[in-house]
Design an enzyme around this catalytic site. Structure first.
Site, mmCIF file in Angstrom:
data_model
loop_
_atom_site.group_PDB
_atom_site.id
_atom_site.type_symbol
_atom_site.label_atom_id
_atom_site.label_comp_id
_atom_site.label_asym_id
_atom_site.label_seq_id
_atom_site.Cartn_x
_atom_site.Cartn_y
_atom_site.Cartn_z
ATOM 1 N N HIS A 226 3.742 1.621 0.526
ATOM 2 C CA HIS A 226 3.065 0.382 0.897
ATOM 3 C C HIS A 226 4.080 -0.569 1.498
ATOM 4 O O HIS A 226 5.249 -0.594 1.095
ATOM 5 C CB HIS A 226 2.410 -0.254 -0.336
ATOM 6 C CG HIS A 226 1.425 -1.326 -0.018
ATOM 7 N ND1 HIS A 226 1.791 -2.622 0.238
ATOM 8 C CD2 HIS A 226 0.068 -1.287 0.102
ATOM 9 C CE1 HIS A 226 0.704 -3.339 0.493
ATOM 10 N NE2 HIS A 226 -0.341 -2.561 0.422
ATOM 11 N N ASP B 5 -5.402 3.181 -1.055
ATOM 12 C CA ASP B 5 -6.159 4.114 -0.215
ATOM 13 C C ASP B 5 -6.145 5.530 -0.769
ATOM 14 O O ASP B 5 -7.091 6.293 -0.562
ATOM 15 C CB ASP B 5 -5.570 4.145 1.208
ATOM 16 C CG ASP B 5 -5.656 2.797 1.895
ATOM 17 O OD1 ASP B 5 -6.755 2.228 1.915
ATOM 18 O OD2 ASP B 5 -4.631 2.317 2.386
#
Length: 374
Positions: free
Chosen positions: A259, A310
């Site tokens: 991320h 996700d």
């Protein structure tokens, strides 16, 4: 002195009361509430209220907002006509972007005269974005459009419109928690896009249309679709190690891993992981979560990278029998509350975003030659 920071990394562009992402410690706050305190304890509608008013509602306040949201679900006939006529092979996220823009062309029938015009628009967008996504899906598959209902939660209503049947409480709860986890995330790319457009004093529909365009990208909301495509390409748990080794050797991006902000585990990921485990256990198809767990283990051990939101949301949506190309639209449905709250906040203390740039092109003083001599 001007500072060059590609991607605006490390730059504080504005103050906000809405969300805080602590990447170093892996903590996400909504208006002072840790996401771990909210997920599973409050409904998505309560989070919508929290983002709009910066406090959790009491029963009366929640009932008023819920009534207002459900009263706005009917789409203008022109938008419905567009959804029916749109190319069946179009990407749902593109259809949503265009439909949101279209909404700005219609006069709004206000159902709550006690809120400002801008807040009424925000409520309308939160209410109608799920209807847009579900109706296009029905239209592209040749199915009739179920009439909107006013007795279902936002999550349950979306699932009802998708299938024509009221979902189970378990499915409703799962999607509701997913909505809560996706509602707000600081100055991410799409939210910042919305605020930049809003800072010009353009309208909310323009700001949100731009945000949806930003969300579409595979480096942002489009990543969850990439996770399922990756798992489908791998095929089975016994092929994971070889596939990941080959992908790393070719320097391919492993979707759903790592991320931009979080240096440790994304705090939203464990909630979605738990839901993914439960759903796959109920469905009796464990290979998706087994592959996911092994990929996460390899990347954590070899690269020191963790799964992000996700990574597991893809398995959750897949297990709810939601088509892959609707994964990003669901992200947009949930994030609509955060986007509109940020637009409202931007306007409350507006300052036009106008960053500087550093010129690195050809030397100054170039002379124009006649076209025959160039």
């Amino acid at each position: 002195m001007a500072v060059v920071s590609k991607g605006l990394e490390g730059i504080v562009a504005a103050e906000t009361r809405l969300g805080e992402v602590n990447g170093a410690e892996g903590i996400l706050y909504y208006c002072g509430y840790d996401i771990n305190e909210l997920a599973g304890k409050v409904s998505y509608e309560e989070v919508v209220y929290l983002l709009f008013y910066q406090k959790l509602p009491n029963r009366s306040e929640l009932d008023k907002l819920t009534t207002a949201l459900r009263a706005e679900r009917e789409l203008p006939q022109g938008v419905i006509d567009y959804l029916l006529a749109a190319p069946k092979k179009a990407k749902p996220i593109d259809i949503m972007r265009t439909a949101v823009s279209m909404l700005g062309s219609y006069e709004m029938n206000r159902h709550d005269v006690n809120v400002s015009e801008n807040l009424a628009t925000a409520i309308r967008l939160v209410s109608q974005i799920g209807v847009i996504a579900a109706y296009f899906h029905r239209a592209r598959t040749g199915k009739s459009l179920p009439p909107v209902r006013k007795d279902l939660s936002e999550a349950a209503h979306f699932l009802y419109l998708m299938t024509g049947e009221v979902p189970t409480k378990e499915a409703e709860k799962t999607l509701d928690v997913a909505y809560v986890l996706h509602a707000e995330h600081g100055f991410n790319a799409s939210t910042f896009t919305a605020r930049v457009v809003a800072s010009t004093l353009s309208d909310m529909y323009s700001a949100i249309s731009a945000a949806i365009g930003a969300l579409k990208g595979p480096l942002h909301g489009g990543a969850n679709e990439g996770v399922i495509h990756m798992l489908e390409e791998i095929g089975s748990p016994d092929k994971v190690d070889a596939w990941v080794a080959d992908a790393l050797a070719q320097k391919k991006k492993i979707m759903g891993i790592g991320h931009r902000v979080y240096k440790v585990l994304d705090p939203r990921a464990p909630h979605l992981r738990e839901m993914a485990i439960q759903l796959t256990a109920q469905l009796g198809e464990a290979k998706w979560i087994q592959m996911s767990e092994r990929i996460a283990e390899i990347m954590r051990e070899q690269k020191g990278l963790n799964a992000n939101v996700d990574f597991y949301s893809a398995t959750v949506y897949y297990s709810l029998d939601i088509p892959t190309d609707l994964f990003t639209p669901i992200f947009a449905i949930a994030r609509m509350s955060g986007w509109t709250a940020h637009v409202l906040e931007q306007w409350s203390e507006n300052r036009l975003f106008r960053p500087l740039s550093e010129y690195v092109g050809r030397p100054y003083g170039q002379k124009v030659l006649p076209i025959e001599e160039r």
